[in-house]
Every structure is written in structure tokens, then in C-alpha cells.
Enzyme design. Structure first.
Site, short mmCIF file in Angstrom:
data_model
loop_
_atom_site.label_atom_id
_atom_site.label_comp_id
_atom_site.label_asym_id
_atom_site.label_seq_id
_atom_site.Cartn_x
_atom_site.Cartn_y
_atom_site.Cartn_z
CB CYS A 43 13.21 34.85 64.57
SG CYS A 43 14.37 36.26 64.15
CG HIS A 48 17.81 26.39 60.54
ND1 HIS A 48 18.10 27.12 59.82
CD2 HIS A 48 17.49 26.47 62.06
CE1 HIS A 48 17.31 27.92 61.24
NE2 HIS A 48 17.28 27.31 62.00
CD GLU A 60 16.50 33.70 58.14
OE1 GLU A 60 14.99 33.57 58.48
OE2 GLU A 60 17.32 34.99 57.87
CB CYS A 107 19.29 33.21 59.76
SG CYS A 107 18.36 31.92 61.03
N GLY A 141 19.63 29.66 62.29
CA GLY A 141 20.80 29.39 60.98
C GLY A 141 21.97 28.90 61.53
#
Length: 224
Positions: free
Chosen positions: A14, A107, A156, A165, A168
Site C-alpha cells: 500500500c 494492477h 481497489e 492508491c 496504483g
């Protein structure tokens, strides 16, 4: 660092959490150095805080490591060694062009001429839960403004639409470079609903660098 999604599942990495943890451990004097490592389920990353003269941390830079691009690393069903770059894949009656990137978590990135919340709410869960992704996936929707500026929306895995994110944003810039829309070694500003992130994919060692803000919004005590 361990991170849990809204549905109770555990995330492997994260980017936003890394910046917040970095700010906290430095300001709480848990670490003394401006640079330190953080272990996640997706691997060990290096963080650097940028404190003010009073010791407050408003911005953090994180070395997010080398993106993994093979299907096996995402993970994504199919030829294990194959890269997925702007590949058209069917999801029921819909067909979407995807670029797949792992930043320690999965992703897929879709390029769009405009970002629409209803589209994200419809397509996001369709791709997240597709059988081709055995562990599910995060889904990024990006609009290229220039080579160095991206508008961004995300669905997400385990959480749905969120304000930001970090991994991301890194995946979005990697996908932009892979598709010839951005360049390595040039910092790209990613506009997320929750604020901007600044991402660079280095040609020197293939590492992706994320720079962004971190702010304290509340504090308290938890008894267990």
C-alpha cells in the site's frame, strides 16, 4: 507493515500506507534516520522522509522497487512469461484493453479519453473478480493529459472506489511508459481524487519512485 482492506482481506502492499507509516515512525522517534526500510507482504521497500526544521514530516519519498510484468507475477492466467500490454480481453460481453503490472500487488490499467464514476463502478468489479485473475486485481482508469500528467481513478481490490492508491499510481505510470505515452526518468504528476502523487520510473535500476504528501488527521488509543 500490514494493511487490511475494507472487506477484511489483507493487502500485499500500500503506497499511501507506506507514506503514512513513514511519517508516524519518524515523528514518534521510532526511527532516527531520514531513510529506513519497511517490510510488507509484497517485499521490503525503502522510504525517505523530508522533515521540516521542527521535525514534522509533510512529504515522503518511497522506492517502490521494480515492477513485475509477467503474467505469473501479477498473477494472471495464461502464458506465465507473457507480458500484457494493451491486450484486448473479453469479460462477458465487454472487451477491454489492459496493461498488467504488479507493484507487489496486482494492477491492470485501462486508458480512457475521459473518467466517469459510473464506468468505474461498472467495469471495476467486473475485472477485479474475473476468473483470469486468481487473486483478484486492482483496476486503474487513467486519462493522459500530457506525457507528464495523468488523471486517475481506481477500483481497489477489496475496497471499491477509493480516493487514492499509491501502488496504483505507480502502476499507471509504468503502463504509460510501456504504451509509449510517457518516458522513463521523467517525473509524472498523477492527479488522484485525494491529492497528487509524483512518480518516476528510473532507467538506471528499473525502480519506481513515489513522492507524495502525508498528513495526520486524528490520533487515539486502541485497547485490545
Amino acid at each position: 507493515m500490514r494493511v487490511f482492506n475494507n472487506d477484511g482481506s489483507e493487502a500485499k502492499n500500500c503506497g499511501n500506507g507506506l507514506r503514512c507509516v513513514s511519517k508516524y515512525v519518524y515523528e514518534a522517534s521510532i526511527v532516527r534516520s531520514n531513510t529506513f526500510t519497511i517490510e510488507t507482504l509484497g517485499g521490503i521497500v525503502t522510504a525517505e522522509v523530508h522533515p521540516t526544521e521542527k521535525g514534522h514530516v509533510d512529504e515522503v519519498t518511497v522506492d517502490m522497487g521494480i515492477p513485475a510484468l509477467e503474467r505469473a507475477a501479477i498473477p494472471m492466467r495464461g502464458n506465465e512469461d507473457e507480458l500484457v500490454i494493451n491486450e484486448r480481453i473479453s469479460f462477458g460481453e465487454q472487451v477491454h484493453a489492459l496493461t498488467a503490472v504488479s507493484m507487489g500487488n496486482p494492477h491492470v490499467v485501462l486508458f480512457s479519453d475521459h473518467l466517469d464514476t459510473a464506468h468505474v463502478q461498472t467495469v471495476g468489479p467486473l475485472i477485479e473478480q474475473a476468473a483470469i485473475f486468481p487473486e483478484g486485481t486492482n483496476v486503474e482508469f487513467i486519462q493522459m493529459k500530457t506525457e507528464q500528467e495523468i488523471d486517475f481513478a481506481v477500483w481497489e481490490r477489496g475496497s471499491g472506489i477509493t480516493q487514492a492508491c499509491g501502488t496504483g499510481a505507480c502502476a499507471a505510470v509504468v503502463a504509460a511508459v510501456l504504451n509509449g505515452k510517457s518516458k522513463k526518468d521523467e517525473e509524472v504528476t498523477v492527479h488522484l481524487p485525494g491529492g497528487d502523487l509524483y512518480i518516476t520510473w528510473s532507467s538506471e535500476n528499473d525502480h519506481v519512485w513515489m513522492r507524495g504528501k502525508a498528513a495526520t488527521i486524528c490520533s487515539g488509543e486502541f485497547y485490545f
